[in-house]
Write a protein that holds these residues in place. Structure first.
Motif, PDB file in Angstrom:
ATOM      1  N   TYR A 244       0.838  -1.195   0.000  1.00  0.00           N
ATOM      2  CA  TYR A 244       0.000   0.000   0.000  1.00  0.00           C
ATOM      3  C   TYR A 244       0.877   1.250   0.000  1.00  0.00           C
ATOM      4  N   SER A 245       0.655   2.132  -0.950  1.00  0.00           N
ATOM      5  CA  SER A 245       1.482   3.335  -1.085  1.00  0.00           C
ATOM      6  C   SER A 245       0.658   4.608  -0.939  1.00  0.00           C
ATOM      7  N   GLY A 246      -0.596   4.470  -0.484  1.00  0.00           N
ATOM      8  CA  GLY A 246      -1.453   5.630  -0.326  1.00  0.00           C
ATOM      9  C   GLY A 246      -1.260   6.325   1.007  1.00  0.00           C
ATOM     10  N   TRP A 247      -2.270   7.103   1.378  1.00  0.00           N
ATOM     11  CA  TRP A 247      -2.201   7.921   2.580  1.00  0.00           C
ATOM     12  C   TRP A 247      -2.701   7.177   3.805  1.00  0.00           C
ATOM     13  N   LEU A 248      -2.110   7.503   4.952  1.00  0.00           N
ATOM     14  CA  LEU A 248      -2.694   7.191   6.248  1.00  0.00           C
ATOM     15  C   LEU A 248      -3.256   8.509   6.753  1.00  0.00           C
ATOM     16  N   SER A 249      -4.574   8.627   6.716  1.00  0.00           N
ATOM     17  CA  SER A 249      -5.222   9.900   6.988  1.00  0.00           C
ATOM     18  C   SER A 249      -5.902   9.861   8.354  1.00  0.00           C
ATOM     19  N   LEU A 250      -5.537  10.787   9.216  1.00  0.00           N
ATOM     20  CA  LEU A 250      -6.044  10.832  10.590  1.00  0.00           C
ATOM     21  C   LEU A 250      -7.459  11.406  10.618  1.00  0.00           C
ATOM     22  N   GLU A 251      -8.406  10.582  11.062  1.00  0.00           N
ATOM     23  CA  GLU A 251      -9.787  11.045  11.247  1.00  0.00           C
ATOM     24  C   GLU A 251     -10.243  10.634  12.643  1.00  0.00           C
ATOM     25  N   VAL A 252     -10.491  11.616  13.489  1.00  0.00           N
ATOM     26  CA  VAL A 252     -10.944  11.342  14.852  1.00  0.00           C
ATOM     27  C   VAL A 252     -12.299  12.009  15.076  1.00  0.00           C
ATOM     28  N   PHE A 253     -12.949  11.587  16.151  1.00  0.00           N
ATOM     29  CA  PHE A 253     -14.300  12.075  16.424  1.00  0.00           C
ATOM     30  C   PHE A 253     -14.435  12.649  17.831  1.00  0.00           C
ATOM     31  N   LYS A 254     -13.367  12.558  18.597  1.00  0.00           N
ATOM     32  CA  LYS A 254     -13.264  13.247  19.875  1.00  0.00           C
ATOM     33  C   LYS A 254     -12.028  14.128  19.800  1.00  0.00           C
ATOM     34  N   TYR A 255     -12.107  15.328  20.326  1.00  0.00           N
ATOM     35  CA  TYR A 255     -11.042  16.294  20.109  1.00  0.00           C
ATOM     36  C   TYR A 255     -10.334  16.722  21.391  1.00  0.00           C
ATOM     37  N   GLU A 256     -10.444  15.896  22.440  1.00  0.00           N
ATOM     38  CA  GLU A 256      -9.710  16.175  23.668  1.00  0.00           C
ATOM     39  C   GLU A 256      -8.479  15.250  23.751  1.00  0.00           C
ATOM     40  N   PRO A 257      -7.334  15.771  24.209  1.00  0.00           N
ATOM     41  CA  PRO A 257      -7.155  17.066  24.869  1.00  0.00           C
ATOM     42  C   PRO A 257      -7.202  18.261  23.933  1.00  0.00           C
ATOM     43  N   SER A 258      -6.769  18.097  22.699  1.00  0.00           N
ATOM     44  CA  SER A 258      -6.896  19.135  21.670  1.00  0.00           C
ATOM     45  C   SER A 258      -6.567  18.497  20.332  1.00  0.00           C
ATOM     46  N   PRO A 259      -7.081  19.050  19.225  1.00  0.00           N
ATOM     47  CA  PRO A 259      -6.738  18.484  17.919  1.00  0.00           C
ATOM     48  C   PRO A 259      -5.233  18.421  17.669  1.00  0.00           C
ATOM     49  N   ARG A 260      -4.506  19.464  18.074  1.00  0.00           N
ATOM     50  CA  ARG A 260      -3.064  19.469  17.840  1.00  0.00           C
ATOM     51  C   ARG A 260      -2.375  18.355  18.618  1.00  0.00           C
ATOM     52  N   GLU A 261      -2.743  18.180  19.872  1.00  0.00           N
ATOM     53  CA  GLU A 261      -2.120  17.138  20.686  1.00  0.00           C
ATOM     54  C   GLU A 261      -2.454  15.749  20.161  1.00  0.00           C
ATOM     55  N   ILE A 262      -3.692  15.557  19.719  1.00  0.00           N
ATOM     56  CA  ILE A 262      -4.078  14.272  19.129  1.00  0.00           C
ATOM     57  C   ILE A 262      -3.240  13.994  17.884  1.00  0.00           C
ATOM     58  N   ALA A 263      -3.105  15.012  17.039  1.00  0.00           N
ATOM     59  CA  ALA A 263      -2.326  14.848  15.807  1.00  0.00           C
ATOM     60  C   ALA A 263      -0.871  14.531  16.110  1.00  0.00           C
ATOM     61  N   GLU A 264      -0.315  15.194  17.105  1.00  0.00           N
ATOM     62  CA  GLU A 264       1.085  14.978  17.457  1.00  0.00           C
ATOM     63  C   GLU A 264       1.299  13.579  18.029  1.00  0.00           C
ATOM     64  N   GLN A 265       0.442  13.158  18.965  1.00  0.00           N
ATOM     65  CA  GLN A 265       0.577  11.821  19.546  1.00  0.00           C
ATOM     66  C   GLN A 265       0.382  10.735  18.497  1.00  0.00           C
ATOM     67  N   SER A 266      -0.554  10.964  17.591  1.00  0.00           N
ATOM     68  CA  SER A 266      -0.867   9.947  16.573  1.00  0.00           C
ATOM     69  C   SER A 266       0.298   9.716  15.632  1.00  0.00           C
ATOM     70  N   ILE A 267       0.876  10.785  15.116  1.00  0.00           N
ATOM     71  CA  ILE A 267       1.958  10.601  14.139  1.00  0.00           C
ATOM     72  C   ILE A 267       3.213  10.064  14.820  1.00  0.00           C
ATOM     73  N   GLU A 268       3.468  10.454  16.062  1.00  0.00           N
ATOM     74  CA  GLU A 268       4.615   9.894  16.787  1.00  0.00           C
ATOM     75  C   GLU A 268       4.450   8.391  16.978  1.00  0.00           C
ATOM     76  N   TYR A 269       3.248   7.972  17.340  1.00  0.00           N
ATOM     77  CA  TYR A 269       2.977   6.545  17.537  1.00  0.00           C
ATOM     78  C   TYR A 269       3.141   5.779  16.226  1.00  0.00           C
ATOM     79  N   LEU A 270       2.568   6.288  15.153  1.00  0.00           N
ATOM     80  CA  LEU A 270       2.641   5.596  13.866  1.00  0.00           C
ATOM     81  C   LEU A 270       4.079   5.511  13.363  1.00  0.00           C
TER      82      LEU A 270
END
Length: 281
Positions: A244-270
């Motif tokens: 698979y060479s496509g995108w891993l696209s982050l889609e969440v439905f809860k935004y706590e603690p904040s969208p930025r923090e969720i995005a940062e934790q998610s990409i670090e984990y991946l």
């Protein structure tokens, strides 16, 4: 792997600021919910998005170093459109609207449209599944020539029973794509949705390899990868094995603690999982 994000998680924050923030975190793509392009309204219509606004979003994404992946939540917040309606006029209106979305997607620089929108596809009273599937296929077949003209692929998104009762599994998404019978109609997979299926997620990925066009990362708890109980090692391993060479696209439905923090934790984990897989190979 390429990481993108879905922009609606940032609400009404200015798009240029969001784009800059996410690019700094390592995301290189953005997936746009059409209803975010205009001020909130009870009946959104993407055809009302001015040409200047379309150019602005594309230019802001490019300036931030982001690629516009495409669109999702295609029919959300709209009125009068329905993918599985037995009414011919409604189906024609829905096909026309999807064609307009294809044009919007192309103008923004995108090549992919994720068709989820459960509230505009669930089975209506008196409509059986096979008929609903036939209605959906009819609409999508009409849209395919416009997709081909704009190099846009519609990726069908199976969703779990919590969202509705139509196209609940990857296999049912593939079945609908087969009925449409076009290289511009393929499959989208979402981790939260696959968590409701009987088969393990990595098995679903391998079984869907010939159809997979796009992938959403999240958790069954509605947050991001690594923020719940879903283990991503087998998931990323399966994606790697099928090429698979496509995108891993982050889609969440809860935004706590904040969208930025969720995005940062998610990409670090991946990235940690990706690095571990690379070290094993």
């Amino acid at each position: 792997m390429k990481f993108a994000f879905c922009n609606e998680m940032f609400g009404q924050e200015p798009f240029d600021q969001v784009a800059s923030t996410m690019r700094a975190l390592g995301y290189t793509g953005v997936e746009i919910a059409p209803f975010t392009l205009l001020p909130p309204t009870d009946a959104f219509d993407a055809r009302q998005v001015p040409a200047a606004r379309r150019r602005e979003i594309r230019q802001q994404a490019e300036a931030a170093g982001l690629e516009v992946v495409g669109l999702h939540w295609l029919l959300a917040k709209t009125s009068g459109f329905y993918l599985t309606s037995p009414d011919g006029a409604t189906r024609r209106a829905t096909a026309d609207y999807l064609k307009a979305l294809v044009e919007l997607c192309g103008e923004l620089g995108g090549t992919l449209m994720v068709l989820g929108s459960p509230q505009q596809r669930n089975l209506l009273p008196g409509v059986g599944y096979n008929d609903a599937e036939s209605y959906a296929a009819e609409i999508l077949r009409e849209v395919m020539p416009v997709c081909a003209a704009h190099n846009v692929t519609i990726a069908l998104e199976p969703l779990g029973p919590a969202e509705g009762n139509f196209m609940l599994t990857a296999k049912s998404g593939v079945q609908l794509a087969k009925l449409v019978d076009s290289p511009h109609c393929r499959l989208h997979l979402d981790v939260k949705a696959m968590s409701s299926e009987a088969e393990p997620i990595d098995v679903i990925i391998r079984e869907s390899r010939k159809w997979l066009a796009h992938f959403h990362v999240n958790d069954a708890n509605l947050l991001g990868p690594g923020m719940g109980h879903v283990e991503y090692g087998p998931i990323l391993t399966a994606l790697d094995e099928i090429g698979y060479s496509g995108w891993l696209s982050l889609e969440v439905f809860k935004y706590e603690p904040s969208p930025r923090e969720i995005a940062e934790q998610s990409i670090e984990y991946l990235r940690k999982i990706e690095a571990a897989i690379a070290n094993e190979s």
